[in-house]
Design a protein around this motif. Sequence first.
Motif, PDB file in Angstrom:
ATOM      1  N   ALA A  69     149.008  18.301 -14.579  1.00  0.00           N
ATOM      2  CA  ALA A  69     150.180  18.979 -14.944  1.00  0.00           C
ATOM      3  C   ALA A  69     149.749  20.289 -15.944  1.00  0.00           C
ATOM      4  O   ALA A  69     150.385  21.333 -15.937  1.00  0.00           O
ATOM      5  N   VAL A  70     148.774  19.895 -16.705  1.00  0.00           N
ATOM      6  CA  VAL A  70     148.515  21.023 -17.616  1.00  0.00           C
ATOM      7  C   VAL A  70     147.735  21.851 -17.079  1.00  0.00           C
ATOM      8  O   VAL A  70     147.665  23.126 -17.172  1.00  0.00           O
ATOM      9  N   ASP A  71     146.564  21.471 -16.217  1.00  0.00           N
ATOM     10  CA  ASP A  71     145.839  22.121 -15.394  1.00  0.00           C
ATOM     11  C   ASP A  71     146.468  23.436 -14.860  1.00  0.00           C
ATOM     12  O   ASP A  71     146.061  24.789 -14.686  1.00  0.00           O
ATOM     13  N   GLU A  72     147.675  23.223 -13.960  1.00  0.00           N
ATOM     14  CA  GLU A  72     148.248  24.217 -13.167  1.00  0.00           C
ATOM     15  C   GLU A  72     148.985  25.190 -13.922  1.00  0.00           C
ATOM     16  O   GLU A  72     148.680  26.327 -13.697  1.00  0.00           O
ATOM     17  N   LEU A  73     149.408  24.761 -15.159  1.00  0.00           N
ATOM     18  CA  LEU A  73     149.930  25.963 -16.083  1.00  0.00           C
ATOM     19  C   LEU A  73     148.943  26.645 -16.922  1.00  0.00           C
ATOM     20  O   LEU A  73     149.326  27.622 -17.259  1.00  0.00           O
ATOM     21  N   LEU A  74     147.894  25.929 -17.091  1.00  0.00           N
ATOM     22  CA  LEU A  74     146.857  26.833 -17.976  1.00  0.00           C
ATOM     23  C   LEU A  74     146.325  28.085 -17.278  1.00  0.00           C
ATOM     24  O   LEU A  74     145.950  29.082 -18.093  1.00  0.00           O
ATOM     25  N   GLN A  75     146.497  28.032 -16.084  1.00  0.00           N
ATOM     26  CA  GLN A  75     146.097  29.444 -15.470  1.00  0.00           C
ATOM     27  C   GLN A  75     146.924  30.676 -15.862  1.00  0.00           C
ATOM     28  O   GLN A  75     146.218  31.764 -15.921  1.00  0.00           O
ATOM     29  N   ASP A  76     147.997  30.528 -16.307  1.00  0.00           N
ATOM     30  CA  ASP A  76     148.724  31.693 -16.836  1.00  0.00           C
ATOM     31  C   ASP A  76     148.610  31.679 -18.449  1.00  0.00           C
ATOM     32  O   ASP A  76     149.272  32.586 -19.114  1.00  0.00           O
ATOM     33  N   GLY A  77     147.869  30.996 -19.113  1.00  0.00           N
ATOM     34  CA  GLY A  77     147.627  31.005 -20.472  1.00  0.00           C
ATOM     35  C   GLY A  77     147.783  29.952 -21.224  1.00  0.00           C
ATOM     36  O   GLY A  77     148.336  28.829 -20.597  1.00  0.00           O
ATOM     37  N   PRO A  78     148.401  29.946 -22.497  1.00  0.00           N
ATOM     38  CA  PRO A  78     148.484  28.493 -23.365  1.00  0.00           C
ATOM     39  C   PRO A  78     149.943  28.042 -22.985  1.00  0.00           C
ATOM     40  O   PRO A  78     150.714  28.694 -22.537  1.00  0.00           O
ATOM     41  N   ILE A  79     150.135  26.763 -23.303  1.00  0.00           N
ATOM     42  CA  ILE A  79     151.306  25.906 -22.938  1.00  0.00           C
ATOM     43  C   ILE A  79     151.908  25.406 -24.220  1.00  0.00           C
ATOM     44  O   ILE A  79     151.088  24.987 -25.180  1.00  0.00           O
ATOM     45  N   ALA A  80     153.239  25.480 -24.181  1.00  0.00           N
ATOM     46  CA  ALA A  80     153.912  24.673 -25.435  1.00  0.00           C
ATOM     47  C   ALA A  80     154.231  23.470 -24.995  1.00  0.00           C
ATOM     48  O   ALA A  80     154.873  23.430 -23.808  1.00  0.00           O
ATOM     49  N   VAL A  81     153.754  22.277 -25.615  1.00  0.00           N
ATOM     50  CA  VAL A  81     154.283  21.027 -24.971  1.00  0.00           C
ATOM     51  C   VAL A  81     155.698  20.625 -25.962  1.00  0.00           C
ATOM     52  O   VAL A  81     155.550  20.795 -27.196  1.00  0.00           O
ATOM     53  N   ILE A  82     156.532  20.377 -25.087  1.00  0.00           N
ATOM     54  CA  ILE A  82     157.799  19.922 -25.733  1.00  0.00           C
ATOM     55  C   ILE A  82     158.020  18.642 -26.068  1.00  0.00           C
ATOM     56  O   ILE A  82     157.789  17.834 -25.000  1.00  0.00           O
ATOM     57  N   LYS A  83     158.301  18.083 -27.129  1.00  0.00           N
ATOM     58  CA  LYS A  83     158.634  16.663 -27.230  1.00  0.00           C
ATOM     59  C   LYS A  83     159.808  16.598 -28.129  1.00  0.00           C
ATOM     60  O   LYS A  83     160.110  17.255 -29.265  1.00  0.00           O
ATOM     61  N   GLN A  84     160.798  15.689 -27.716  1.00  0.00           N
ATOM     62  CA  GLN A  84     162.094  15.513 -28.614  1.00  0.00           C
ATOM     63  C   GLN A  84     162.713  16.997 -28.592  1.00  0.00           C
ATOM     64  O   GLN A  84     163.351  17.319 -29.635  1.00  0.00           O
ATOM     65  N   ASN A  85     162.822  17.694 -27.509  1.00  0.00           N
ATOM     66  CA  ASN A  85     163.329  18.921 -27.252  1.00  0.00           C
ATOM     67  C   ASN A  85     162.858  19.793 -28.270  1.00  0.00           C
ATOM     68  O   ASN A  85     163.537  20.924 -28.622  1.00  0.00           O
ATOM     69  N   ARG A  86     161.685  19.850 -28.878  1.00  0.00           N
ATOM     70  CA  ARG A  86     160.952  20.979 -29.535  1.00  0.00           C
ATOM     71  C   ARG A  86     159.690  20.977 -29.379  1.00  0.00           C
ATOM     72  O   ARG A  86     158.921  20.286 -29.093  1.00  0.00           O
ATOM     73  N   PRO A  87     159.063  22.553 -29.410  1.00  0.00           N
ATOM     74  CA  PRO A  87     158.003  22.497 -29.170  1.00  0.00           C
ATOM     75  C   PRO A  87     157.113  22.180 -30.190  1.00  0.00           C
ATOM     76  O   PRO A  87     157.484  22.057 -31.493  1.00  0.00           O
TER      77      PRO A  87
END
Length: 96
Positions: free
Chosen positions: A16-34
């Motif tokens: 899931a992360v690999d796919e999104l990393l192609q476009d740059g950094p990813i914010a991981v959302i936990k408990q509705n907050r980055p």
Amino acid sequence: MKTIPAQEIKRRGISAVDELLQDGPIAVIKQNRPRYVVMSVEGYRRLARGELGSVTDASAWDWIDKPAARRAHPARSKADIDAALARERDAWRDDG
């Protein structure tokens, strides 16, 4: 910056992360907050070396570790910083 829920990573794994990393950094959302930022090793190395594409790519790292950034933005007094933070907080309250 793209986002992904922590539950999605738990469910799908690193793919899931690999796919999104192609476009740059990813914010991981936990408990509705980055909560975290995931980035490629090359992106991290560029950040650590200060190889940023534009001023909008700047981060806290630049202010802490880069003398040039400090020279470009002269030191402010505590009172100036406190006043700026108060204005920013007031703007957030007005938006809510």
